[in-house]
Design an enzyme around this catalytic site. Sequence first.
Site, short mmCIF file in Angstrom:
data_model
loop_
_atom_site.label_atom_id
_atom_site.label_comp_id
_atom_site.label_asym_id
_atom_site.label_seq_id
_atom_site.Cartn_x
_atom_site.Cartn_y
_atom_site.Cartn_z
N LEU A 62 0.82 -1.22 0.00
CA LEU A 62 0.00 0.00 0.00
C LEU A 62 0.86 1.27 0.00
O LEU A 62 0.34 2.37 -0.18
CB LEU A 62 -0.96 0.00 1.20
CG LEU A 62 -2.08 -1.04 1.16
CD1 LEU A 62 -2.92 -1.00 2.43
CD2 LEU A 62 -2.96 -0.85 -0.07
N ARG A 63 2.18 1.11 0.23
CA ARG A 63 3.18 2.18 0.06
C ARG A 63 3.13 3.32 1.07
O ARG A 63 4.01 4.16 1.07
CB ARG A 63 3.10 2.79 -1.34
CG ARG A 63 3.28 1.81 -2.49
CD ARG A 63 4.65 1.15 -2.47
NE ARG A 63 4.91 0.42 -3.70
CZ ARG A 63 5.66 -0.68 -3.77
NH1 ARG A 63 6.21 -1.17 -2.67
NH2 ARG A 63 5.86 -1.28 -4.93
N ASN A 93 7.38 -3.04 3.84
CA ASN A 93 8.53 -2.30 3.27
C ASN A 93 8.16 -0.87 2.88
O ASN A 93 8.33 -0.44 1.75
CB ASN A 93 9.13 -3.05 2.08
CG ASN A 93 8.15 -3.24 0.92
OD1 ASN A 93 6.94 -3.17 1.11
ND2 ASN A 93 8.68 -3.48 -0.26
N ASP A 153 9.36 -8.81 3.21
CA ASP A 153 9.14 -8.91 1.76
C ASP A 153 9.77 -7.76 0.98
O ASP A 153 9.71 -6.61 1.39
CB ASP A 153 7.65 -8.96 1.42
CG ASP A 153 7.47 -9.16 -0.07
OD1 ASP A 153 7.90 -10.21 -0.57
OD2 ASP A 153 6.96 -8.25 -0.74
N ASN A 279 9.61 -9.13 -9.28
CA ASN A 279 10.38 -9.97 -8.37
C ASN A 279 9.43 -10.83 -7.55
O ASN A 279 8.61 -10.28 -6.82
CB ASN A 279 11.19 -9.05 -7.45
CG ASN A 279 12.01 -9.81 -6.41
OD1 ASN A 279 11.85 -11.02 -6.24
ND2 ASN A 279 12.87 -9.10 -5.71
N ASP A 306 0.51 -9.57 -4.63
CA ASP A 306 1.78 -8.84 -4.68
C ASP A 306 1.60 -7.52 -5.43
O ASP A 306 2.47 -7.10 -6.20
CB ASP A 306 2.92 -9.67 -5.28
CG ASP A 306 4.30 -9.08 -4.98
OD1 ASP A 306 4.38 -8.10 -4.20
OD2 ASP A 306 5.29 -9.59 -5.53
N HIS A 310 3.92 1.42 -8.72
CA HIS A 310 5.08 2.31 -8.92
C HIS A 310 4.64 3.48 -9.78
O HIS A 310 3.88 3.30 -10.74
CB HIS A 310 6.22 1.57 -9.64
CG HIS A 310 6.87 0.51 -8.83
ND1 HIS A 310 7.66 0.79 -7.73
CD2 HIS A 310 6.86 -0.83 -8.94
CE1 HIS A 310 8.11 -0.35 -7.21
NE2 HIS A 310 7.64 -1.35 -7.92
ZN LIG Z 1 8.30 -10.31 -2.47
#
Ligand SMILES: [Zn+2]
Length: 431
Positions: A62-63, A93, A153, A279, A306, A310
């Site tokens: 969700l950034r 992350n 992740d 990835n 996933d 971006h």
């Molecule tokens: Zn991953």
Amino acid sequence: MSDTAKTLIRGARILGGEPTDVLIEGETVTATGEGLSAEGAETVEAGGRILLPGLVDLHTHLREPGREDSETVLTGTKAAAKGGFTAVHAMANTFPVADTAGVVEQVWRLGKESGYCDVQPVGAVTVGLNGKQLAELGAMHDSAASVRVFSDDGKCVDDAVMMRRALEYVKAFDGVVAQHAQEPRLTEGAEMNEGVVSAELGLGGWPAVAEESIIARDVLLAAHVGSRVHICHLSTAGSVEIVRWAKSKGWNVTAEVTPHHLLLTDELVRSYDPVYKVNPPLRTEADVMALREALADGTIDCVATDHAPHPHEDKDCEWGAAAMGMVGLETALSVVQHTMVDTGLLTWEQVADRMSHRPSAIGRLEGQGRPVAAGEPANLVLLDPDYRGSVDPAGFASRSRNTPYQGRELPGRVTHTWLRGRATVVDGNLT
Ligand SMILES: [Zn+2]
């Protein structure tokens, strides 16, 4: 948002069964059956469309905080609702990394405020995803966010001692470590799957063994510790074999596959279009077929998007410089219908299992992934499987547009989503 006390869904095929009616009162499904009526209810004519429990995603980026230029909790949960999801797990992350009670509570609060979809924060395994120091797993679990899934992740917990400690720690409160399986030394400079195509293009290859070696180690560690491990985004036929073996031993191992790994192959990289850079990387046709088979037979427990938004400046550049990842929330169900249902590999009932019941069970969510039945929370998605249309990212609710399916015809469309009885999507539009 509409706040109707009563909703009558008429002629819906629950899990693909015979058409029937479903009555929602308040936050709950109160009746199912033919010929229901309810005074003052808002009626939705389902016309034989498919009704499933709201989808649950174990793997969403969700950034927020930190990269609100690509997604926010609000825009990401809107995208989730449009895709038929009623709960998502928000990956750790972010900037700052969700490695403390403070950050996971912030994400959890933003999710509550969004109102479109439940947001269950994932906590980082190590401080700042550095792989060296265990994060405050207990504090995150004890926080208001009640974190039960932990993951670095984007990065692999590559140190075996660190992984062992994390597995031991989460065991105390029935947590799970979700591993991004990527042996870092074996993937230095890697830009795509290692194979025929990478050799021809001269791009750095990402060998299957980099994923498989970590999975093999981690299922052994989980068995040794007696704890739960979940494998993120399985992408190779060999990974499937290892998980199948681990499950045959009765070990507490679960696994997910992304929609894009069920459909796309590394042949697409020949275009050098960075939209296909992801990835783990897109693999071969043989891997795709093994993943479909494993999802069908239950070796792979669930589909996870996933969803990796971006901004265009991070994707509209040369292959080598582009960021890795694709958006996925708004196309996941269509890709699963295309690859698994229309091919006869999964029934709609099994789709509900792989995209709602099992991911909810792995995350130990309450009130999600439940049967469509009287007395259950009204977390529901209604979809039209006969719809055909090409993907137009201009219509996405996500703040980002990096979809590999632009212009591609995919079947199916979410027409309605209900979160605890409240419509978040009506006729394909957010409320
Ligand atoms: Zn991953």
